[in-house]
Design an enzyme around this catalytic site. Structure first.
Site, PDB file in Angstrom:
ATOM      1  N   ASP A  95       0.844  -1.193   0.000  1.00 20.51           N
ATOM      2  CA  ASP A  95       0.000   0.000   0.000  1.00 20.51           C
ATOM      3  C   ASP A  95       0.879   1.243   0.000  1.00 20.51           C
ATOM      4  O   ASP A  95       2.004   1.229   0.504  1.00 20.51           O
ATOM      5  CB  ASP A  95      -0.909   0.009   1.236  1.00 20.51           C
ATOM      6  CG  ASP A  95      -1.999  -1.052   1.189  1.00 20.51           C
ATOM      7  OD1 ASP A  95      -2.427  -1.411   0.079  1.00 20.51           O
ATOM      8  OD2 ASP A  95      -2.427  -1.503   2.262  1.00 20.51           O
ATOM      9  N   ASP A 103      -7.087  -1.114  -4.789  1.00 22.83           N
ATOM     10  CA  ASP A 103      -8.216  -0.763  -3.934  1.00 22.83           C
ATOM     11  C   ASP A 103      -9.096   0.302  -4.598  1.00 22.83           C
ATOM     12  O   ASP A 103     -10.322   0.231  -4.533  1.00 22.83           O
ATOM     13  CB  ASP A 103      -7.728  -0.236  -2.587  1.00 22.83           C
ATOM     14  CG  ASP A 103      -6.871  -1.234  -1.833  1.00 22.83           C
ATOM     15  OD1 ASP A 103      -7.035  -2.448  -2.042  1.00 22.83           O
ATOM     16  OD2 ASP A 103      -6.024  -0.785  -1.034  1.00 22.83           O
TER      17      ASP A 103
END
Length: 178
Positions: A124, A138
């Site tokens: 991330d 995402d």
């Protein structure tokens, strides 16, 4: 398979493929240029870049069950692939392509990233204030879900309109005709 249906299936899988390429490319850049200890602000404190490794799902839920998340990811990806194959409208094809691509992008991390095969962390790097850190997979999942909801809403609206005009057996038109 008709030419139109083939185009829709191709649209879904090309969208998924591009989503995976963009996701994995941005994750590679994040690994090589970002730090877990330093945040680079993009829009003040609202959005920034910071490297993070997520063993869990959204908001780190299930971080001690990475192998379960990987198994669920494999099953979900297979089901999403089937749904993308069955695309009937361009909106559905694009939405399914984005969701499938996002799922594959995060599944690749779980399968091949540290610490071990099938138990890897998701990479991330998009820091949303102090709320959470995510990635472009995402984003694709969220946008794809929105596109699917919009496609369903349009289809339902069309069905209601045709039912009010007495033609309840009319087919839902191809979105390209609008």
């Amino acid at each position: 398979m008709s030419a139109n249906r083939l185009r829709l299936v191709a649209l879904a899988f090309v969208t998924a493929g591009l989503t995976v390429l963009i996701d994995q490319g941005t994750k590679a850049n994040a690994l090589s240029g970002l730090s877990p200890n330093e945040r680079i602000p993009l829009i003040g404190d609202l959005l920034g870049l910071q490297l993070a490794f997520n063993a869990g799902a959204f908001l780190s839920l299930g971080s001690n069950m990475t192998w379960v998340l990987t198994t669920l990811g494999v099953v979900a990806t297979a089901l999403l692939g089937i749904a993308a194959w069955r695309s009937r409208t361009p909106g559905w094809a694009v939405g399914m392509g984005l969701v499938l691509g996002g799922a594959i992008g995060n599944l690749i991390d779980r399968l091949f990233f540290y610490p071990a095969f099938g138990r890897g962390y998701v990479i991330d790097f998009l820091a949303y204030g102090n709320l959470f850190i995510g990635n472009l997979a995402d984003v694709a999942l969220g946008v794809g879900g929105g596109v699917l909801l919009l496609a369903l809403w349009r289809q339902r609206r069309h069905r209601r309109a045709t039912a009010q005009h007495g033609d309840s057996h009319a087919r839902v038109p191809d979105e390209r005709a609008r």
